[in-house]
Structure formats: structure tokens, C-alpha cells
Design a protein around this motif. Structure first.
Motif, short mmCIF file in Angstrom:
data_model
loop_
_atom_site.label_atom_id
_atom_site.label_comp_id
_atom_site.label_asym_id
_atom_site.label_seq_id
_atom_site.Cartn_x
_atom_site.Cartn_y
_atom_site.Cartn_z
N SER A 92 10.10 5.24 2.29
CA SER A 92 9.47 6.53 2.01
C SER A 92 10.14 7.15 0.80
CB SER A 92 9.57 7.48 3.21
OG SER A 92 8.82 6.98 4.30
N VAL A 93 9.32 7.67 -0.10
CA VAL A 93 9.81 8.23 -1.35
C VAL A 93 9.32 9.67 -1.48
CG1 VAL A 93 9.84 7.98 -3.86
CG2 VAL A 93 9.69 5.94 -2.40
N ASN A 94 10.23 10.59 -1.78
CA ASN A 94 9.82 11.95 -2.12
C ASN A 94 9.46 12.02 -3.60
OD1 ASN A 94 10.16 12.99 0.47
ND2 ASN A 94 12.28 13.64 0.09
N VAL A 95 8.33 12.63 -3.88
CA VAL A 95 7.85 12.72 -5.25
C VAL A 95 7.59 14.19 -5.58
CG1 VAL A 95 6.05 12.04 -6.90
CG2 VAL A 95 6.75 10.46 -5.08
N ASP A 96 8.27 14.70 -6.59
CA ASP A 96 7.99 16.03 -7.13
C ASP A 96 7.40 15.85 -8.52
OD1 ASP A 96 9.14 16.95 -4.84
OD2 ASP A 96 10.98 17.70 -5.78
N MET A 97 6.21 16.38 -8.74
CA MET A 97 5.57 16.16 -10.02
C MET A 97 4.83 17.43 -10.46
SD MET A 97 2.63 13.49 -8.68
CE MET A 97 2.02 13.13 -10.32
N SER A 98 4.67 17.53 -11.76
CA SER A 98 3.94 18.65 -12.36
C SER A 98 2.88 18.07 -13.28
CB SER A 98 4.90 19.56 -13.15
OG SER A 98 4.19 20.59 -13.79
N ALA A 99 1.64 18.52 -13.07
CA ALA A 99 0.52 18.04 -13.88
C ALA A 99 -0.15 19.22 -14.56
CB ALA A 99 -0.48 17.28 -13.02
N LYS A 107 1.96 22.04 -9.37
CA LYS A 107 3.19 21.48 -8.84
C LYS A 107 2.88 20.78 -7.52
CE LYS A 107 5.61 23.75 -12.04
NZ LYS A 107 6.35 23.09 -13.14
N LEU A 108 3.24 19.51 -7.43
CA LEU A 108 2.98 18.72 -6.23
C LEU A 108 4.29 18.27 -5.60
CD1 LEU A 108 0.11 16.43 -7.60
CD2 LEU A 108 -0.11 18.57 -6.32
N PHE A 109 4.31 18.33 -4.26
CA PHE A 109 5.50 17.93 -3.51
C PHE A 109 5.04 16.94 -2.44
CE2 PHE A 109 5.61 22.38 -4.84
CZ PHE A 109 6.70 22.37 -5.70
N PRO A 148 0.89 22.41 -2.33
CA PRO A 148 0.86 22.44 -3.81
C PRO A 148 0.88 23.88 -4.31
CG PRO A 148 -1.29 21.84 -2.92
CD PRO A 148 -0.35 21.86 -1.77
N ARG A 149 1.29 24.04 -5.54
CA ARG A 149 1.40 25.38 -6.12
C ARG A 149 0.90 25.34 -7.56
NH1 ARG A 149 5.83 28.18 -8.52
NH2 ARG A 149 7.16 26.36 -8.16
N VAL A 150 0.17 26.36 -7.94
CA VAL A 150 -0.34 26.48 -9.31
C VAL A 150 0.47 27.55 -10.03
CG1 VAL A 150 -2.32 27.11 -10.74
CG2 VAL A 150 -2.65 25.72 -8.70
N VAL A 151 0.89 27.23 -11.25
CA VAL A 151 1.65 28.17 -12.08
C VAL A 151 0.86 28.40 -13.36
CG1 VAL A 151 3.80 28.57 -13.33
CG2 VAL A 151 3.85 27.37 -11.12
N LEU A 152 0.61 29.68 -13.66
CA LEU A 152 -0.14 30.06 -14.86
C LEU A 152 0.79 30.71 -15.87
CD1 LEU A 152 -3.33 31.65 -13.22
CD2 LEU A 152 -3.03 29.30 -14.02
N GLU A 153 0.78 30.21 -17.07
CA GLU A 153 1.52 30.78 -18.19
C GLU A 153 0.53 31.04 -19.31
OE1 GLU A 153 4.57 31.64 -17.95
OE2 GLU A 153 5.22 30.59 -16.14
N GLU A 154 0.98 31.69 -20.37
CA GLU A 154 0.08 31.96 -21.49
C GLU A 154 -0.46 30.66 -22.07
OE1 GLU A 154 -1.20 34.73 -22.77
OE2 GLU A 154 -0.28 35.85 -21.12
N GLY A 155 -1.76 30.48 -21.96
CA GLY A 155 -2.41 29.34 -22.57
C GLY A 155 -2.34 28.04 -21.81
N ILE A 199 0.85 -1.19 0.00
CA ILE A 199 0.00 0.00 0.00
C ILE A 199 0.89 1.24 0.00
CG2 ILE A 199 -1.80 1.26 1.23
CD1 ILE A 199 -2.75 -1.38 0.15
N LEU A 200 0.46 2.27 -0.75
CA LEU A 200 1.16 3.55 -0.75
C LEU A 200 0.26 4.58 -0.07
CD1 LEU A 200 2.54 1.88 -3.06
CD2 LEU A 200 2.81 4.04 -4.29
N GLN A 201 0.83 5.33 0.86
CA GLN A 201 0.11 6.42 1.50
C GLN A 201 0.85 7.72 1.21
OE1 GLN A 201 -0.59 5.60 5.66
NE2 GLN A 201 -2.24 4.14 5.21
N ALA A 202 0.16 8.64 0.53
CA ALA A 202 0.79 9.88 0.08
C ALA A 202 0.30 11.06 0.92
CB ALA A 202 0.47 10.13 -1.39
N VAL A 203 1.23 11.91 1.35
CA VAL A 203 0.93 13.15 2.06
C VAL A 203 1.77 14.26 1.44
CG1 VAL A 203 0.28 12.05 4.23
CG2 VAL A 203 2.66 12.69 3.83
N PHE A 204 1.36 15.49 1.64
CA PHE A 204 2.12 16.62 1.13
C PHE A 204 3.22 16.99 2.12
CE2 PHE A 204 -1.56 16.97 -1.54
CZ PHE A 204 -1.09 17.52 -2.72
N ARG A 205 4.42 17.09 1.63
CA ARG A 205 5.50 17.59 2.48
C ARG A 205 5.66 19.10 2.32
NH1 ARG A 205 8.51 15.73 -1.96
NH2 ARG A 205 10.14 17.20 -2.63
#
Length: 462
Positions: A352-359, A333-335, A321-328, A312-318
Motif C-alpha cells: 500500500s502506497v500513500n500518494v499526495d498529489m496536486s493537479a 489536492k488529492l490524498f 480532496p481539496r480545491v485551492v484557488l489562487e489568482e489565475g 493491479i492498483l486500486q486507489a481510494v481517498f484516505r
């Protein structure tokens, strides 16, 4: 025997502690807008058009009801004049820059002064209206000037005194007519108060939009600046300080849309921060692995688990989260820290694994809600945070956990976001013909207004 859980058992306590600590962070000392709206001249014209029925209804009730004082005040005994029809011929709203609005109404009154005779009188109302913010923080329509006049249009009477129209004009109940002006539009004060209502995002998290000041009137429209507040479990949370002060973009001089909403980058980051504080994004993620199959790659796991259990994986924010707006485009950003373990409810973490991802984020609007969804993963990086099974190479971390994290994290976040977020709006109106325009640091949403009928059917005006 399996060892007692260490990291997993304390996750709930850590989450509670993080919320309590966040509430101790000093709130922003100065109020600043993070969103707002611009009602254009086209929007004013629409409101004027759909207000005609409201105006007729109010005037009929006030002028035709037998229990109200007579419209005409010429003599101590009741007048023979009886109003038997009220028809709004014209109603318009125009902007007075830096001041407010001018309301102009022409109403045709069918009056029976005597049996078998009928005359049509034109009641013209000219009023100046502005908007104030009361001590409770709600916006109020206030009439600053009002002038009603009455003149005769036509009559079936053969003999009519030339002075009758002027006599009636002098007899009109000016005070009564002007007291009702604020009720003649479809934005009475009760509806304006709905702008500051609390809207649910999820059961434990609500959003509220608060006006910072009275609206600003210009040739381009009416601009209102709003500050968003969030409550988690009934407590207002202090939001992160915006690194960039936000001001409403200048409205287009000839926008065909009725209304334009604007949201800053900070608004979206604050939204995700509030949901994180509410624990909405704490995720329990099933994995295709079991302790036996994982032990084939992580040999030291054999001493931790004597039976084959699902991983089982249990994910929490370290970090928030941050939202970045660019043209269009918009990106989230998730940490995260993902604790990998086995056993539920007695979860035992072994890695335990640190995950940095951008969606990428997709934004859309339906009725008065904004729908936000995480789409394709644009970038993702895994790194080892802690291990009870010895060193784990980055390539092996990706092999074991990357496909599951890439698929499940956005999917579970989208379940939370699927209900949408209520936009600032006034009751009885919804948004149609919506466009979402993403710019650097802010989002514009031009749209049209549509009055909702009480039956739930939409009211259209040709």
C-alpha cells in the motif's frame, strides 16, 4: 498457494462504512452561501427586449379572445369596441434599489369601434415588481403596484368626441390588466422554480442550488445568494464547513455582461467531496507490471504468487480532496492510498502506497454546464503505507508506480468529470460569451444570456 485477499476484499465495506460515518457528522447549523449570481442592468435590458413577444402573446390572448370579459366596462351590454391588433411599442425594466423593479410597457391597440372605422389606442402599463421567497424556498415575482392608462393616438373617424379617450380610460378593466402583469415577462414563476431543480452529476449524485433569501436590488444589479446541496443515493450529505465565509463580490458598476456567476473555493471542494462520497473516484488502475516483473525488484514477492499475474492498483481517498484557488489558477489536492496487488476479482494486495498529489484544474463553460478537468500534475509524493514484501525504498516506489499513477489518476477522474456540472440557471435561457476568471478563494464567470427557442434554435436580438 496464494493467500486469501486481506485489504482488497474489504475495500467495498470500508467505503460503505466511510459514507455512513460521514452522514453522522453534524451538518452546518447555519445556512451560508457558497455561490450566487448578479443580473446586471445589461441583463435586464436583454430580458426586457426578448419579453416583447411574450407580452404581445399574453395580451393578444387576454384582450382579443372573444370568450374573455370585454376590456371596456361602460355598459351592461357588450361594447361595440373590438380589439383587432396588439403591438408592444416599448418595454423596459429599471432597477429600484433596495426594492425591486419598475416595468414600463407601451402597447398600441388597434380598435374597431364601428364598421369601416379604426382607431389606435396607446395602453401604457406602469408596474412595480419585487421578488419574494415562498415557504417552499422558490422565488416568486410579485406585483406591488400597477397603473394602466389608455389614450387615443389616431382615428379614422371624422367626428370624434373630445371626451372619448377619457371615457374609455375610465372604462378600462384595471383589475384584469394588472392581474396579468406577472405573466408578461419571460421569467414567470414556473421558470423561476427551475432554478431550484435537482441536476444530475452522475446517476447516484445530484446537485441543487437553493436561494437563501430574496434577491438584493441595487444600482449595480440583482444579487442572489445560493447554497449548494448534494445528494448521494437520494440522501443529502453534510458538507465540510467552509473555513472562510463567502459573500458575493461587489458587482462592477459598468459590466457589459448580462450576468455574473460566482463560486467559492468551498463550492469546488464540496463538489469533489460529494463525488468522493458517491464512490466516483474509486479507481482500478491497470499496470504494465506483472507479479514476475515486480518480483525482480521486490524479491519477497516470489513466495506470494506461484503464477505470473497482472499487477493491479486500486486507489481510494484516505482524506477528502481539496480545491485551492489562487489568482489565475486552480489546483486540486488529492490524498490517496493506492493498494498494489494482483488477481481479479479476488484481489490480493501486497503493498500500500500513500500518494499526495496536486493537479492543475481547467475550468470552462458550455451552455449551462461547467466543465472541470485535471490537467498537468504539479506535484506528487509517494510514501510506503504498508508492505507484505518487506521495506521498499522511496526511489523504488517511484520507479515502479509513479508513471502509472501520474498518468492514470487524472485520466480516470476526468472521465467522471467529462459530463460537466450544471450551473444555476433558469429554464429557457443559456449562457454565451462566457469568461472564467479565477481569483483567490473564488471564481467569477461573466456571461451573456441567450433565449432558447422552443425548437432548440437560439433566439438572437439585435
Amino acid at each position: 498457494m496464494r493467500r486469501p485477499a486481506r485489504k482488497g476484499a474489504g475495500m467495498a465495506k470500508l467505503r460503505t462504512l466511510s459514507i455512513l460515518l460521514s452522514l453522522l457528522v453534524p451538518a452546518q447549523t447555519t445556512r451560508s452561501p457558497d455561490c450566487g449570481g448578479i443580473l446586471t442592468p445589461s441583463g435586464l435590458s436583454y430580458i426586457a427586449e426578448v419579453s416583447k413577444l411574450q407580452t404581445e402573446s399574453v395580451l393578444r390572448q387576454d384582450l382579443m379572445a372573444p370568450t374573455v370579459p370585454d376590456l371596456f366596462l361602460g355598459s351592461p351590454k357588450p361594447s361595440r369596441n373590438q380589439i383587432n391588433s396588439v403591438k408592444v411599442a416599448e418595454l423596459s425594466l429599471s432597477l429600484i434599489p433596495d426594492t425591486g423593479l419598475r416595468l414600463s410597457i407601451d402597447v398600441d391597440l388597434g380598435i374597431t369601434p364601428a364598421p369601416s372605422t379604426t382607431k389606435v389606442m396607446r395602453l401604457s402599463i406602469l408596474a412595480d415588481i419585487h421578488v419574494e421567497m415562498n415557504p417552499e424556498g422558490n422565488l416568486e415575482l410579485v406585483t406591488s403596484a400597477c397603473k394602466p392608462t389608455l389614450e387615443e393616438m389616431q382615428s379614422t373617424e371624422e367626428l370624434e368626441s373630445e371626451s372619448s379617450s377619457s371615457d374609455v380610460d375610465k372604462q378600462i378593466n384595471v383589475d384584469k390588466i394588472c392581474l396579468e402583469v406577472s405573466k408578461l415577462l419571460l421569467l414567470p414563476n414556473e421558470h423561476l422554480m427551475s432554478l431550484t431543480a435537482q441536476f444530475p452529476i452522475m446517476p447516484s449524485c445530484q446537485v441543487q442550488y437553493l436561494p437563501l433569501a430574496a434577491p438584493v436590488f441595487s444600482k449595480q444589479g440583482i444579487t442572489i445568494s445560493l447554497q449548494t446541496t448534494f445528494q448521494v443515493a437520494g440522501v443529502a450529505i453534510p458538507l465540510p464547513v467552509s473555513p472562510v465565509p463567502f459573500s458575493m463580490p461587489e458587482p462592477a458598476s459598468s459590466s457589459p455582461s448580462h450576468f455574473t456567476l460566482a463560486f467559492s473555493e468551498h463550492f469546488y471542494t464540496s463538489l469533489f467531496f460529494a463525488l468522493e462520497m458517491a464512490g466516483a473516484f474509486n479507481m482500478t488502475i491497470p499496470s504494465p507490471l506483472t507479479t514476475a516483473t515486480a518480483a525482480q525488484k521486490l524479491t519477497q514477492m516470489g513466495s506470494l504468487f506461484q503464477e505470473d499475474l497482472p499487477v493491479i492498483l486500486q486507489a481510494v481517498f484516505r482524506s477528502s480532496p481539496r480545491v485551492v484557488l489562487e489568482e489565475g489558477k486552480a489546483a486540486l489536492k488529492l490524498f490517496l492510498t493506492v493498494h498494489v496487488g494482483a488477481g481479479l476479482p479476488a484481489f490480493q494486495s501486497f503493498l500500500s502506497v500513500n500518494v499526495d498529489m496536486s493537479a492543475g484544474l481547467l475550468l470552462s463553460v458550455a451552455d449551462t454546464r461547467m466543465t472541470i478537468s485535471a490537467a498537468t500534475i504539479e506535484d506528487i509524493e509517494l510514501s510506503l503505507a504498508a508492505s507484505d514484501v518487506g521495506p521498499v525504498p522511496a526511489a523504488l516506489l517511484e520507479e515502479l508506480f509513479l508513471p502509472t499513477i501520474r498518468e492514470e489518476v487524472p485520466a480516470q477522474m476526468n472521465v467522471v468529470l467529462s459530463e460537466g456540472v450544471f450551473l444555476p440557471h433558469v429554464s429557457s435561457f443559456t449562457y454565451t460569451d462566457v469568461k472564467v476568471m479565477i481569483h483567490k478563494d473564488y471564481v467569477l464567470i461573466p456571461c451573456n444570456l441567450e433565449l432558447q427557442a422552443r425548437t432548440g434554435e437560439k433566439t438572437t436580438v439585435g
